[in-house]
Design a protein around this motif. Structure first.
Motif, short mmCIF file in Angstrom:
data_model
loop_
_atom_site.label_atom_id
_atom_site.label_comp_id
_atom_site.label_asym_id
_atom_site.label_seq_id
_atom_site.Cartn_x
_atom_site.Cartn_y
_atom_site.Cartn_z
N ILE B 5 0.86 -1.19 0.00
CA ILE B 5 0.00 0.00 0.00
C ILE B 5 0.89 1.23 0.00
O ILE B 5 1.76 1.36 0.85
CB ILE B 5 -0.87 0.05 1.28
CG1 ILE B 5 -1.72 -1.22 1.42
CG2 ILE B 5 -1.74 1.30 1.30
CD1 ILE B 5 -2.39 -1.35 2.79
N VAL B 6 0.68 2.15 -0.94
CA VAL B 6 1.41 3.41 -0.85
C VAL B 6 0.46 4.48 -0.31
O VAL B 6 -0.71 4.55 -0.69
CB VAL B 6 2.01 3.84 -2.21
CG1 VAL B 6 0.94 4.05 -3.28
CG2 VAL B 6 2.84 5.12 -2.05
N VAL B 7 0.98 5.27 0.63
CA VAL B 7 0.23 6.41 1.15
C VAL B 7 0.85 7.65 0.52
O VAL B 7 2.01 7.96 0.78
CB VAL B 7 0.30 6.47 2.69
CG1 VAL B 7 -0.45 7.70 3.20
CG2 VAL B 7 -0.28 5.20 3.30
N VAL B 14 -0.31 17.13 4.35
CA VAL B 14 -1.73 16.78 4.34
C VAL B 14 -2.05 15.63 5.29
O VAL B 14 -3.22 15.37 5.58
CB VAL B 14 -2.23 16.42 2.92
CG1 VAL B 14 -2.10 17.60 1.99
CG2 VAL B 14 -1.48 15.22 2.36
N GLY B 15 -1.00 14.94 5.79
CA GLY B 15 -1.23 13.86 6.75
C GLY B 15 -0.81 12.48 6.27
O GLY B 15 -1.36 11.48 6.72
N LYS B 16 0.18 12.41 5.39
CA LYS B 16 0.63 11.11 4.89
C LYS B 16 1.24 10.26 5.99
O LYS B 16 0.90 9.08 6.14
CB LYS B 16 1.69 11.29 3.78
CG LYS B 16 1.14 11.66 2.43
CD LYS B 16 2.24 11.76 1.41
CE LYS B 16 3.24 12.85 1.70
NZ LYS B 16 2.70 14.19 1.72
N CYS B 118 3.85 1.85 2.48
CA CYS B 118 4.94 2.73 2.06
C CYS B 118 4.53 4.18 2.27
O CYS B 118 3.63 4.69 1.60
CB CYS B 118 5.28 2.50 0.59
SG CYS B 118 5.75 0.80 0.22
N ASP B 119 5.20 4.85 3.20
CA ASP B 119 4.93 6.26 3.50
C ASP B 119 5.72 7.12 2.52
O ASP B 119 6.93 7.24 2.64
CB ASP B 119 5.33 6.54 4.96
CG ASP B 119 5.06 7.98 5.36
OD1 ASP B 119 4.25 8.64 4.68
OD2 ASP B 119 5.66 8.44 6.34
N SER B 120 5.02 7.71 1.56
CA SER B 120 5.69 8.47 0.51
C SER B 120 6.10 9.85 0.99
O SER B 120 5.40 10.47 1.78
CB SER B 120 4.75 8.62 -0.69
OG SER B 120 5.29 9.46 -1.65
#
Lengths: 88, 269
Positions: B5-7, B14-16, B118-120
């Protein structure tokens, strides 16, 4: 609708303005998203060739690329000046 | 089968990271072994939000370069033993992440974990590109605000053309909208884009609305993902989001304003 709602609605809403601006912008950006990357270069070179013969402005030429399921269309639009003058 | 999952969002702030921490914790709490990876090389912050900043020894880039094993770099979460964090490196070398290196690590993680979040980083540079490249699902975090919505749409274009699934003509990435920092009362006043407006513009499947909430800052202050604050509105919103992602049917909340006594008496309807 209550009396309060009536007063709230009479103000122009900034959210509807935001939505309108975004809809136009997003539609425009989506249509240019699928264009081939050579388009700007093609436009530049075409302009150079045309300018050899006709004195046209930068914005007198537009190159549009359209795509649907079955075909791709490259549309070239040149607006010639009213009095065509040869440069030579 | 593991899912990546990519965020992502394009726009910053914005809160990723808040979302990555919350949903990774939520998935783990539901019994799924989950890893969460910080792709923001040079500006590591997921460790702070997860409250493990003092336990970072090795990082993502160390593993790519073979200076540490994956197991050495993964930090087990203190609240949930099914959750592991892979911190970003603080190096200033932009090219520290390579597509090949990231792919290898994700393949290795897929053998052990059910979900890899995955925290982009913000932007559309290399870190953001690699965070989304291998994804199966994308959580698009958007604020009801013009620049955020526009950047989200840009990101959607990138997901549909530059990702591995796009390049290899596989089934496209599943995209979900997470609308954060939402203020129903401002929407009612016509001062903020509504959830319907944003959905109409982006035409995305809505996974949930996260209300503007004091609990988010409180959670980051203490280094605990906000989803653990079960009494808070934001925490509940993230719990709903995780449940919906896992296939539960939950009605959407936090879209309508909370009515105070005054509103109840005079607000009509």
């Amino acid at each position: 609708m209550s009396l309060l709602d009536y007063f709230k609605k009479s103000k122009a809403s900034s959210a509807s303005l935001a939505k309108e601006r975004l809809q136009i912008l997003v539609a425009h950006e989506r249509s240019s998203r699928n264009q081939p990357s050579y388009l700007p270069q093609l436009q530049k070179e075409l302009l150079e060739v045309i300018r050899k013969y006709v004195n046209v402005e930068q914005d007198a030429i537009s190159v549009n690329f359209e795509q649907n399921d079955t075909q791709e269309t490259l549309e070239l639009n040149i607006v010639l000046p009213e009095h065509q003058t040869k440069i030579s | 089968m593991a899912r990546i999952i990519v965020v992502t969002s394009g726009k910053g702030g914005v809160g990723k990271t808040t979302t990555s921490a919350a949903i990774a914790m939520g998935l783990a709490k539901k019994g799924h072994k989950t890893a969460v990876i910080d792709f923001d090389v040079g500006l590591r912050n997921l460790d702070l939000i997860m409250g493990c900043e003092r336990r970072v020894v090795y990082d993502f880039v160390n593993v790519i370069n073979g200076e540490a094993s994956l197991n050495q770099a993964l930090i087990r979460d203190k609240n949930c033993n099914l959750l592991y964090i892979l911190p970003a490196s603080q190096t200033r070398d932009k090219d520290a992440l390579s597509q090949e290196g990231v792919g290898k690590i994700l393949d290795e993680l897929k053998k052990e974990f059910k979900y890899i979040v995955c925290d982009s980083p913000a932007g559309i540079e290399k870190g953001a590109h690699l965070a989304m490249y291998f994804a199966d699902d994308a959580f698009i975090v958007t604020n009801p605000e013009v620049s955020s919505v526009r950047d989200s749409d840009r990101m959607l274009g990138i997901l549909s053309s530059k990702s591995r699934r796009a390049e290899q003509n596989e089934e496209p990435i599943r995209e979900y909208l997470l609308l954060s920092r939402y203020s129903p009362d401002r929407v009612k006043l016509g001062e903020m884009l509504s959830v319907d407006d944003v959905q109409e513009i982006l035409s995305l499947h809505l996974l949930g609305v996260i209300p503007e909430s004091k609990s988010v800052l409180n959670a980051s202050n203490s280094g605990t993902p906000v989803i653990l604050d079960e009494k808070s509105d934001a925490g509940q919103a993230y719990a709903d989001i995780v449940a919906r992602y896992l296939g539960e049917d939950r009605p959407h909340r936090f879209i309508d304003e909370k009515k105070g006594l005054f509103g109840k008496l005079f607000g009509g309807k």
